[in-house]
Design an enzyme around this catalytic site. Structure first.
Site: not given
Ligand code: 5GP
Ligand code: ZN
Length: 113
Positions: A3, A29, A92, A94, A99, A101
């Site tokens: 993860c 982010d 969305g 990923t 988490h 935002h």
């Molecule tokens: P999700 O799409 O799951 O709601 O949000 C995942 C977020 O993690 C995205 O906004 C993406 O830009 C951010 N993210 C992905 N990989 C990394 C990383 O290695 N470091 C940081 N700081 N953010 C990441």
């Molecule tokens: Zn985790």
């Protein structure tokens, strides 16, 4: 441990940290969608919002309060900011480690995309 956010919590992958306590970490982010785009992440691995139980209520409350504190520290408490939990594919998500935002510094539209 595969993860991404567990690796950030463990310090195995660097992140631009803005807050940390015994159960939470918050960092910028990597692909910001607003002038402020912080992710508030529990240190405990919980894949999605669907996996929360009553035992996590205090943790999720702490996430919301951390988000509000981070926004207030940047002066966005008055103007406003947005908090988002994405859950699973259609929303969305990923990274499958919950988490929150925290976005601010520009006008947000509604409905979201
Ligand atoms: P999700 O799409 O799951 O709601 O949000 C995942 C977020 O993690 C995205 O906004 C993406 O830009 C951010 N993210 C992905 N990989 C990394 C990383 O290695 N470091 C940081 N700081 N953010 C990441
Ligand atoms: Zn985790």
């Amino acid at each position: 441990m595969s993860c991404l956010f567990c690796k950030i919590v463990a310090g195995e992958i660097p992140a631009s940290k803005v807050y940390e306590d015994d159960r939470l970490i918050a960092f910028n982010d990597i692909n910001p969608q607003a002038p402020m785009h912080v992710l508030v992440v529990p240190k405990q691995h919980i894949p999605t919002l669907n996996d929360l139980s009553a035992a996590d209520d205090e943790l999720v409350g702490a996430m919301a309060r951390a988000a509000a504190t981070i926004a207030k520290d940047r002066g966005f408490d008055g103007p406003g900011y947005r908090t988002v939990f994405n859950c699973n594919a259609q929303a969305g998500q990923t990274v499958f480690h919950i988490h929150l935002h925290v976005l601010g510094g520009r006008v947000m539209t509604w409905p979201p995309g």
